[in-house]
Design an enzyme around this catalytic site. Structure first.
Site, short mmCIF file in Angstrom:
data_model
loop_
_atom_site.label_atom_id
_atom_site.label_comp_id
_atom_site.label_asym_id
_atom_site.label_seq_id
_atom_site.Cartn_x
_atom_site.Cartn_y
_atom_site.Cartn_z
N LYS A 296 -24.80 -29.24 40.99
CA LYS A 296 -23.90 -28.67 42.00
C LYS A 296 -24.47 -27.18 42.34
O LYS A 296 -24.66 -26.30 41.47
CB LYS A 296 -22.24 -28.63 41.53
N GLU B 158 -3.13 -37.98 40.33
CA GLU B 158 -1.69 -37.51 40.86
C GLU B 158 -0.61 -38.43 40.20
O GLU B 158 0.37 -37.94 39.66
CB GLU B 158 -1.72 -37.14 42.08
N ARG C 207 0.08 -39.58 46.71
CA ARG C 207 -0.37 -40.21 46.06
C ARG C 207 0.76 -40.78 45.00
O ARG C 207 0.65 -41.93 44.30
CB ARG C 207 -1.60 -39.86 45.38
C1 LIG Z 1 -6.41 -37.23 45.63
C2 LIG Z 1 -7.13 -35.85 45.98
N1 LIG Z 1 -6.81 -35.05 44.94
C3 LIG Z 1 -7.58 -33.92 44.95
C4 LIG Z 1 -8.54 -33.63 45.83
C5 LIG Z 1 -9.18 -32.27 45.85
N2 LIG Z 1 -10.68 -32.36 45.47
C6 LIG Z 1 -11.70 -32.43 46.51
S1 LIG Z 1 -13.12 -32.48 46.10
C7 LIG Z 1 -12.45 -32.57 44.42
C8 LIG Z 1 -13.54 -32.69 43.23
C9 LIG Z 1 -14.41 -33.94 43.43
O1 LIG Z 1 -15.42 -34.06 42.38
P1 LIG Z 1 -16.67 -34.86 42.59
O2 LIG Z 1 -16.10 -35.98 43.12
O3 LIG Z 1 -17.36 -34.95 41.28
O4 LIG Z 1 -17.32 -34.26 43.61
P2 LIG Z 1 -18.17 -33.06 43.63
O5 LIG Z 1 -17.61 -31.96 44.47
O6 LIG Z 1 -18.55 -32.71 42.36
O7 LIG Z 1 -19.67 -33.38 44.21
C10 LIG Z 1 -11.11 -32.61 44.25
C11 LIG Z 1 -10.34 -32.63 42.95
C12 LIG Z 1 -8.72 -34.59 46.79
N3 LIG Z 1 -9.54 -34.71 47.68
N4 LIG Z 1 -8.06 -35.75 46.55
#
Ligand SMILES: Cc1ncc(C[n+]2csc(CCOP(=O)(O)OP(=O)(O)O)c2C)c(N)n1
Length: 614
Positions: free
Chosen positions: A278, A363, A391
């Site tokens: 990242k 969630e 959710r």
């Molecule tokens: C249901 C839900 N909860 C929380 C989020 C907030 N959120 C956006 S990106 C993220 C992290 C995602 O991590 P990953 O899938 O590993 O992607 P990366 O950013 O590491 O590439 C979170 C928690 C969301 N988009 N949807």
């Protein structure tokens, strides 16, 4: 970047040219996002993966899906939208997430995590029913993979036999470091010697043999059998029935294209485990991926955020207060669904790591988990953004409200959130919470109210929701009326009264000021409690007026205002009531102030509306 004809040009570019293109894309992203703000670290991590996907597949005929969609900027660049980055996330500008309305290359409108495998499987099944041939590749992060719906989809996909490719983009990070048993499992797979051996064997067998892709596929199949009993039996994906290849270096375009070509030729569902970094390319960002996950405008020289608001955010006020309360009351714990930083829990997590629970992007589970703790006398404060709490509707209803358990929901980013747009606005919570029996709903209009409402929720020993907006908290001024279940009558008026909820109290105050200058005597109530309503207080404030206006940062449908209508219009001396709030629409990206103007919710528009209605 606009000089290319992407994705077509990718097909003919050499390995060296693609490598140079990766550098160019990274510089482009840094420059553009430094001006507009947005999701940076995740996009820097998927540059090579996105190039490889668009090289191997023919979008839009082939479908490339992005889970959450916050990492789709490179995809946007490679599908003809590089020229739109100056208006990224701005009013009438490009969205920060995939949008079908924006491009035929965006397969679905994403924003909430963990749903992409379900959508991909649906698309695959539709293709089978219609006898259409296309490839489907979905990119899901290791963070998004922690969400329950992703597991439901894997379960379904494993038995379906549909042809598609699931790419796990494993950077070991959600927004913060990823958590849970699945993360540990991926860690073991990353470290697995068997896979590394397998890759070496493939590389060897490829040198000078067979046609591109065809040879790789055969080698993969052979090697898979070789290592089956040493590695694959410990691999949950193989055990479920998927073909699984990895770990794959997510920054090596050649390796990525080799595996994507091989997966493309495979039947059934293939899982590729791709390892990325990242923030790749910029040391400061690589070292602080959480800070640069979603960031406001920053200086290109120092990479430091440009100074924002002076007042602490509501999230910070919440986090600090909970830490203080936790110090006094050992029953207090915090639950977060992968949003420790965003919800203001970072400091409490440092001080009491054993009392702050990050459950992953889960969630639903988080709410039921909190209910279990509450059953045992613990006092959980569940901090979740309004949009993501959607959710957990059922878990709130059954696991918490039905049993009248003392779980406090601290609902952050309630109301309009601005630049993140449709998928992230928290404009529905009052509507989906209003009808939950046993639930008390509170809406602070300033920092002190939030703190006092948290204290009050502890005394109630029943389910509570406190909803507050994104951004700096309004600083409390003057005398403070205790939080005791009643509303706060700020001013009584002869002509009209505004019942304002939470953040809207500020706009209402300004509207009242404008009206006074025009000779209209308008009262103002800070509603504070949306459930149960303080009808006595509201009636007192409405005595003698010709018009009641309700103002809330929520959709009108099912919101606070509609309950008021029911009451005041059915009274003997019924009072005309007008409801102001967001319309029955998804509100696009833009600044909240701009959007409020467009939808008639800014102080001037509210004052004009009152003048017209009186
Ligand atoms: C249901 C839900 N909860 C929380 C989020 C907030 N959120 C956006 S990106 C993220 C992290 C995602 O991590 P990953 O899938 O590993 O992607 P990366 O950013 O590491 O590439 C979170 C928690 C969301 N988009 N949807």
């Amino acid at each position: 970047m606009t000089e290319y004809d992407f994705p077509k040009d990718l097909k003919t570019m050499t390995a060296r040219e693609l490598e140079l293109l990766s550098d160019q894309i990274r510089d482009f992203l840094l420059e553009k996002v430094s001006r507009t703000g947005g999701h940076l670290a995740s996009n820097l991590g998927v540059v090579e993966l996105t190039i490889a996907l668009h090289k191997v597949f023919d979008s839009p005929e082939d479908k490339i899906l992005w889970d959450v969609g916050h990492q789709s900027y490179v995809h946007k660049i490679l599908t003809g939208r590089a020229g739109d980055f100056d208006r990224l996330r701005k009013l009438d500008g490009m969205s920060g997430f995939p949008k079908r309305g924006e491009s035929p290359h965006d397969v679905y409108d994403a924003g909430h995590s963990s749903d992409s495998i379900s959508v991909a499987l649906g698309i695959a099944k539709a293709g089978e029913l219609k006898n259409e041939k296309f490839n489907i590749a979905t990119v899901i992060g290791d963070g998004a993979l922690t969400g329950g719906v992703a597991f439901e989809a894997l379960n379904n996909a494993a038995a379906s036999g549909s042809k598609m490719i699931i790419i796990i983009n494993d950077n070991q990070m959600s927004i913060s470091p990823n958590v849970g048993g699945l993360t540990q499992h991926l860690g073991r797979l990353r470290a697995s010697l068997g896979y590394i051996d397998m890759k070496k064997k493939i590389r060897e067998s490829l040198s000078g043999k067979g046609s591109f892709g065809e040879g790789i596929y055969r080698s993969l199949e052979r090697t898979r059998d070789l290592v089956k009993y040493t590695v694959f039996d410990r691999n949950m994906f193989e055990n479920l029935g998927f073909k699984f290849y990895g770990p794959i270096d997510g920054h090596d375009i050649e390796e990525l294209t080799d595996f994507l070509e091989a997966a493309k030729r495979s039947e059934g569902t293939v899982v590729l485990h791709v390892i990325t970094k990242k923030g790749k390319g910029f040391k400061t960002i690589e070292d602080n991926p959480d800070t640069y996950h979603g960031i406001g405008p920053f200086s290109l020289e120092t990479l430091q955020p440009i100074e924002g608001a002076k007042n602490p955010s509501y999230s910070k006020v919440f986090g600090d207060k909970l830490m203080e309360m936790a110090e006094k009351d050992p029953r207090i714990v915090a639950v977060s669904a992968a949003m420790i930083d965003g919800t203001g829990l970072r400091d409490m997590n440092k001080l009491y790591p054993e009392r702050v629970f990050d459950v992953g992007i889960a969630e639903q589970h988080g709410v039921s988990f909190a209910s279990g703790m509450a059953l045992q006398g613990i006092r959980p404060f569940v901090a979740i953004y309004s949009t993501f709490l959607q959710r957990a509707y059922d878990e709130m209803m059954l696991n918490v409200c039905l049993q009248n358990l003392p779980v406090v929901f601290c609902i952050d980013r309630a109301g309009n959130v601005g630049a993140d747009g449709e998928t992230h606005n928290g404009q529905f919570d009052l509507s989906y919470l209003n009808h939950m029996p046993n639930l008390t709903i509170m809406c602070p209009s300033n920092d002190r109210e939030l703190r006092e409402m948290m204290e009050y929720s502890l005394k109630l020993s029943a389910p509570c929701a406190i909803r507050y907006p994104r951004g700096p908290a309004e600083a409390a001024e003057g005398d403070f009326k205790d939080i005791d279940g009643s509303c706060e009558i700020i001013d009584k008026g002869r002509d009209a009264v505004i019942f304002a909820v939470g953040r809207s109290v500020r706009s209402a105050k300004e509207a009242v000021g404008i009206l006074r200058q025009k000779g209209i005597d308008c009262g103002l109530v800070n509603v504070r409690f949306v459930k149960p309503l303080d009808m006595k207080g509201l009636e007192e404030a409405a005595e003698g007026v010709k018009l009641i206006v309700t103002l809330e940062d929520n959709v009108v449908a099912g919101g606070f205002g509609q309950q008021i209508n029911g009451y005041f219009t059915h009274k003997e001396n019924s009072v005309k009531t007008v409801n102001l709030g967001w319309p029955d629409e998804f509100i696009r990206n833009g600044k909240t102030e701009e959007l409020e103007k467009i939808y008639g919710l800014d102080p001037e528009s509210v004052a004009d509306r009152i003048i017209n209605e009186i």
